[in-house]
Design a protein around this motif. Structure first.
Motif, PDB file in Angstrom:
ATOM      1  N   PHE A 175     -40.198 -13.197 -17.581  1.00  0.00           N
ATOM      2  CA  PHE A 175     -40.830 -12.647 -18.783  1.00  0.00           C
ATOM      3  C   PHE A 175     -40.286 -13.311 -20.044  1.00  0.00           C
ATOM      4  CE2 PHE A 175     -41.426  -8.175 -16.650  1.00  0.00           C
ATOM      5  CZ  PHE A 175     -42.167  -8.784 -15.642  1.00  0.00           C
ATOM      6  N   GLU A 176     -39.107 -13.937 -19.946  1.00  0.00           N
ATOM      7  CA  GLU A 176     -38.417 -14.477 -21.125  1.00  0.00           C
ATOM      8  C   GLU A 176     -38.639 -15.967 -21.327  1.00  0.00           C
ATOM      9  OE1 GLU A 176     -34.360 -13.479 -20.527  1.00  0.00           O
ATOM     10  OE2 GLU A 176     -34.735 -11.318 -20.310  1.00  0.00           O
ATOM     11  N   VAL A 177     -39.373 -16.603 -20.422  1.00  0.00           N
ATOM     12  CA  VAL A 177     -39.638 -18.046 -20.560  1.00  0.00           C
ATOM     13  C   VAL A 177     -41.142 -18.287 -20.471  1.00  0.00           C
ATOM     14  CG1 VAL A 177     -37.420 -18.774 -19.606  1.00  0.00           C
ATOM     15  CG2 VAL A 177     -39.364 -18.465 -18.059  1.00  0.00           C
ATOM     16  N   GLN A 178     -41.591 -19.338 -21.139  1.00  0.00           N
ATOM     17  CA  GLN A 178     -42.994 -19.731 -20.988  1.00  0.00           C
ATOM     18  C   GLN A 178     -43.087 -20.631 -19.769  1.00  0.00           C
ATOM     19  OE1 GLN A 178     -44.971 -21.549 -24.362  1.00  0.00           O
ATOM     20  NE2 GLN A 178     -46.566 -22.416 -23.051  1.00  0.00           N
ATOM     21  N   TRP A 179     -43.575 -20.104 -18.667  1.00  0.00           N
ATOM     22  CA  TRP A 179     -43.658 -20.880 -17.434  1.00  0.00           C
ATOM     23  C   TRP A 179     -45.055 -21.443 -17.177  1.00  0.00           C
ATOM     24  CZ3 TRP A 179     -46.926 -18.681 -13.781  1.00  0.00           C
ATOM     25  CH2 TRP A 179     -47.198 -17.317 -13.920  1.00  0.00           C
ATOM     26  N   ILE A 180     -46.019 -21.080 -18.049  1.00  0.00           N
ATOM     27  CA  ILE A 180     -47.378 -21.628 -17.944  1.00  0.00           C
ATOM     28  C   ILE A 180     -47.504 -22.800 -18.914  1.00  0.00           C
ATOM     29  CG2 ILE A 180     -49.841 -21.126 -18.211  1.00  0.00           C
ATOM     30  CD1 ILE A 180     -49.197 -18.195 -17.658  1.00  0.00           C
ATOM     31  N   SER A 181     -47.957 -23.947 -18.408  1.00  0.00           N
ATOM     32  CA  SER A 181     -48.075 -25.149 -19.235  1.00  0.00           C
ATOM     33  C   SER A 181     -49.168 -24.986 -20.291  1.00  0.00           C
ATOM     34  CB  SER A 181     -48.398 -26.354 -18.344  1.00  0.00           C
ATOM     35  OG  SER A 181     -48.631 -27.502 -19.127  1.00  0.00           O
ATOM     36  N   VAL A 200     -41.434 -15.437 -31.919  1.00  0.00           N
ATOM     37  CA  VAL A 200     -40.790 -16.206 -32.991  1.00  0.00           C
ATOM     38  C   VAL A 200     -40.764 -17.698 -32.656  1.00  0.00           C
ATOM     39  CG1 VAL A 200     -38.635 -16.537 -34.274  1.00  0.00           C
ATOM     40  CG2 VAL A 200     -39.357 -14.230 -33.600  1.00  0.00           C
ATOM     41  N   ASP A 201     -40.523 -18.020 -31.406  1.00  0.00           N
ATOM     42  CA  ASP A 201     -40.417 -19.430 -30.999  1.00  0.00           C
ATOM     43  C   ASP A 201     -41.771 -20.066 -30.729  1.00  0.00           C
ATOM     44  OD1 ASP A 201     -37.661 -19.207 -31.108  1.00  0.00           O
ATOM     45  OD2 ASP A 201     -37.530 -18.499 -29.031  1.00  0.00           O
ATOM     46  N   GLY A 202     -42.834 -19.337 -30.879  1.00  0.00           N
ATOM     47  CA  GLY A 202     -44.157 -19.895 -30.625  1.00  0.00           C
ATOM     48  C   GLY A 202     -44.425 -20.157 -29.161  1.00  0.00           C
ATOM     49  N   ARG A 203     -43.870 -19.322 -28.282  1.00  0.00           N
ATOM     50  CA  ARG A 203     -44.078 -19.494 -26.843  1.00  0.00           C
ATOM     51  C   ARG A 203     -45.112 -18.493 -26.338  1.00  0.00           C
ATOM     52  NH1 ARG A 203     -38.249 -18.754 -24.471  1.00  0.00           N
ATOM     53  NH2 ARG A 203     -38.333 -17.057 -26.008  1.00  0.00           N
ATOM     54  N   TYR A 204     -45.759 -18.864 -25.239  1.00  0.00           N
ATOM     55  CA  TYR A 204     -46.743 -17.976 -24.612  1.00  0.00           C
ATOM     56  C   TYR A 204     -46.031 -17.224 -23.493  1.00  0.00           C
ATOM     57  CZ  TYR A 204     -50.991 -16.407 -22.260  1.00  0.00           C
ATOM     58  OH  TYR A 204     -51.977 -15.641 -21.686  1.00  0.00           O
ATOM     59  N   LEU A 205     -45.596 -16.001 -23.820  1.00  0.00           N
ATOM     60  CA  LEU A 205     -44.851 -15.191 -22.863  1.00  0.00           C
ATOM     61  C   LEU A 205     -45.756 -14.118 -22.272  1.00  0.00           C
ATOM     62  CD1 LEU A 205     -41.495 -14.645 -24.827  1.00  0.00           C
ATOM     63  CD2 LEU A 205     -42.100 -16.484 -23.245  1.00  0.00           C
ATOM     64  N   VAL A 206     -45.637 -13.921 -20.951  1.00  0.00           N
ATOM     65  CA  VAL A 206     -46.429 -12.899 -20.269  1.00  0.00           C
ATOM     66  C   VAL A 206     -45.521 -12.096 -19.349  1.00  0.00           C
ATOM     67  CG1 VAL A 206     -48.589 -14.183 -20.349  1.00  0.00           C
ATOM     68  CG2 VAL A 206     -47.037 -14.517 -18.422  1.00  0.00           C
ATOM     69  N   ASP A 207     -45.946 -10.873 -19.041  1.00  0.00           N
ATOM     70  CA  ASP A 207     -45.186 -10.073 -18.080  1.00  0.00           C
ATOM     71  C   ASP A 207     -45.710 -10.382 -16.667  1.00  0.00           C
ATOM     72  OD1 ASP A 207     -47.625  -8.939 -18.641  1.00  0.00           O
ATOM     73  OD2 ASP A 207     -46.929  -6.871 -18.431  1.00  0.00           O
ATOM     74  N   GLY A 208     -45.573 -11.650 -16.312  1.00  0.00           N
ATOM     75  CA  GLY A 208     -46.026 -12.135 -15.007  1.00  0.00           C
ATOM     76  C   GLY A 208     -45.037 -13.116 -14.420  1.00  0.00           C
ATOM     77  N   VAL A 209     -45.253 -13.465 -13.168  1.00  0.00           N
ATOM     78  CA  VAL A 209     -44.334 -14.364 -12.445  1.00  0.00           C
ATOM     79  C   VAL A 209     -45.155 -15.392 -11.669  1.00  0.00           C
ATOM     80  CG1 VAL A 209     -42.526 -12.619 -12.227  1.00  0.00           C
ATOM     81  CG2 VAL A 209     -44.259 -12.820 -10.431  1.00  0.00           C
ATOM     82  N   PRO A 210     -44.572 -16.533 -11.287  1.00  0.00           N
ATOM     83  CA  PRO A 210     -45.285 -17.513 -10.452  1.00  0.00           C
ATOM     84  C   PRO A 210     -45.627 -16.939  -9.076  1.00  0.00           C
ATOM     85  CG  PRO A 210     -43.339 -18.491 -11.473  1.00  0.00           C
ATOM     86  CD  PRO A 210     -43.248 -17.021 -11.716  1.00  0.00           C
ATOM     87  N   PHE A 211     -46.596 -17.559  -8.410  1.00  0.00           N
ATOM     88  CA  PHE A 211     -47.054 -17.065  -7.104  1.00  0.00           C
ATOM     89  C   PHE A 211     -45.937 -17.066  -6.064  1.00  0.00           C
ATOM     90  CE2 PHE A 211     -46.984 -21.534  -6.329  1.00  0.00           C
ATOM     91  CZ  PHE A 211     -46.854 -21.684  -4.958  1.00  0.00           C
ATOM     92  N   SER A 212     -44.950 -17.952  -6.230  1.00  0.00           N
ATOM     93  CA  SER A 212     -43.891 -18.084  -5.230  1.00  0.00           C
ATOM     94  C   SER A 212     -42.965 -16.872  -5.190  1.00  0.00           C
ATOM     95  CB  SER A 212     -43.065 -19.347  -5.487  1.00  0.00           C
ATOM     96  OG  SER A 212     -42.605 -19.398  -6.825  1.00  0.00           O
ATOM     97  N   CYS A 213     -43.121 -15.972  -6.165  1.00  0.00           N
ATOM     98  CA  CYS A 213     -42.333 -14.736  -6.166  1.00  0.00           C
ATOM     99  C   CYS A 213     -42.951 -13.663  -5.283  1.00  0.00           C
ATOM    100  CB  CYS A 213     -42.204 -14.193  -7.591  1.00  0.00           C
ATOM    101  SG  CYS A 213     -40.985 -15.053  -8.591  1.00  0.00           S
ATOM    102  N   CYS A 214     -44.178 -13.881  -4.811  1.00  0.00           N
ATOM    103  CA  CYS A 214     -44.875 -12.853  -4.042  1.00  0.00           C
ATOM    104  C   CYS A 214     -44.313 -12.741  -2.628  1.00  0.00           C
ATOM    105  CB  CYS A 214     -46.367 -13.181  -3.961  1.00  0.00           C
ATOM    106  SG  CYS A 214     -47.196 -13.076  -5.556  1.00  0.00           S
ATOM    107  N   ASN A 215     -44.183 -11.517  -2.195  1.00  0.00           N
ATOM    108  CA  ASN A 215     -43.697 -11.231  -0.842  1.00  0.00           C
ATOM    109  C   ASN A 215     -44.900 -11.137   0.101  1.00  0.00           C
ATOM    110  OD1 ASN A 215     -42.592 -10.247   1.494  1.00  0.00           O
ATOM    111  ND2 ASN A 215     -41.612  -8.476   0.564  1.00  0.00           N
ATOM    112  N   PRO A 216     -45.073 -12.085   1.015  1.00  0.00           N
ATOM    113  CA  PRO A 216     -46.256 -12.057   1.894  1.00  0.00           C
ATOM    114  C   PRO A 216     -46.260 -10.886   2.869  1.00  0.00           C
ATOM    115  CG  PRO A 216     -44.728 -13.780   2.576  1.00  0.00           C
ATOM    116  CD  PRO A 216     -44.210 -13.238   1.283  1.00  0.00           C
TER     117      PRO A 216
END
Length: 346
Positions: A175-181, A200-216
């Motif tokens: 949630f604290e890093v812009q992980w979407i390009s 403030v830093d002009g980043r696109y922050l979301v309350d989401g995570v990459p797909f690799s965090c999903c538990n199959p």
């Protein structure tokens, strides 16, 4: 008075030499194992060097590789010494070198013990290395078009899938890093503009995570976006419901993995150290027992072997005295060299 004196006849000397010969060859095999373990750990660390901050973590594998090579050489020589010990002609060739060799064996045993200790104590430095390295890895996750960082996304995704982890300490770290390009963001969209302006830093922050965090293994389809928005998903409460994401942070997952490896390697190295100490003691007894043979022409005669020629206190005093003499000798040589210098011209 000699310490731990033991009487030896010809049969006991032969048995001691044969036993030490066998133990040395077993130690040669153990040294190959230690070398292989160090090499394996080095490869495992290099695999994930992109999420590690520095090269300090390679101290332990490098030490294991080096100590494995030294152990191979020392035990190979010791095996040869024991094999030749009962042949007077062959033993005479080794005789001048036995005392220095035993001294080196003592120093080698100390080094082996320190390496074993480092295997158990490295967890702290590895934890800080992983914490900063993973933080940088997450920060560069989106830089798929930047030279030198274009594989970071794949590295982090494969890491999270393999170790069943998410983020540095947990999934909320995303949630604290812009992980979407930026190339995948529609800057004409009001939602995107508002999110970027609100930071403030002009980043696109979301309350989401990459797909690799999903538990199959989760029965529910993966919820990876709007994780804190209950109204965005049917029958969902992020505070009470068990999320279908990996809850373990990657730092803890990697730390547990490497710690278990190093603990196992430390145990193997410690067992090898005990073996080396036993061999060194046995070599000392064999050396003094052969030195104590009064009549070389009569191999059947009895002799005495000991661990130390004097008591522990007297031996320690002799070592300190020799070190003082060595220090004074170096000081005299230095003063003589200074006195021999020609005075500079005025």
């Amino acid at each position: 008075m000699a310490l731990l004196k033991v009487k030896f006849d010809q049969r006991r000397r032969v048995k001691l030499a044969q036993g030490l010969w066998l133990m040395n060859w077993l130690s040669v095999l153990a040294s190959v194992v230690i070398f292989s373990l160090g090499l394996f750990l080095k490869i495992e660390l290099r695999k994930r060097s992109d999420v590690m901050d520095n090269s300090e973590s390679h101290f332990v594998p490098n030490s294991l590789v080096g100590i494995g090579v030294l152990a191979f050489v020392f035990n190979f020589l010791a095996g040869k010494i024991c094999y030749d010990a009962l042949d007077p002609a062959k033993h005479a060739k080794w005789k001048p070198w036995l005392k220095p060799y035993l001294s080196f064996c003592v120093f080698f045993s100390v080094a082996l013990f320190l390496v074993a200790l480092c295997c158990f104590l490295m967890r702290g430095s590895l934890e800080s290395t992983l914490a900063l390295g993973l933080k940088n890895g997450m920060k560069y996750y989106r830089d798929t078009d930047t030279p030198g960082r274009c594989f970071m996304k794949k590295t982090v995704d494969m890491l999270q899938i393999e170790f069943k982890c998410c983020g540095n300490n947990g999934f909320r770290d995303w949630f604290e890093v812009q992980w979407i390009s930026n190339r995948y963001l529609d800057f004409s969209s009001k939602d995107v503009k508002d999110r970027i302006k609100s930071n403030v830093d002009g980043r696109y922050l979301v309350d989401g995570v990459p797909f690799s965090c999903c538990n199959p293994s989760s029965p529910r389809p993966c919820i990876q976006y709007q994780l804190t928005n209950n109204s965005a998903h049917y029958s969902y409460d992020h505070q009470t419901e068990e999320l279908n994401l990996w809850l373990l942070g990657c730092r803890d997952a990697l730390l547990n993995y490497y710690s278990s490896l190093m603990n196992a390697m430390g145990a193997v190295t410690l067992l090898t150290w005990l073996f080396e100490v036993t061999i060194t003691i046995g070599l000392r007894y064999l050396h003094t027992a052969l030195e104590g043979v009064s009549d070389p022409a009569d191999p059947e005669c009895e002799s005495e072997g000991w661990l130390l020629e004097k008591s522990v206190l007297d031996t320690w005093k002799d070592i300190l005295e020799n070190l003082k003499k060595l220090g004074k000798g170096n000081q005299v040589e230095a003063e003589g060299a200074d006195a021999g210098q020609a005075p500079e011209a005025g």
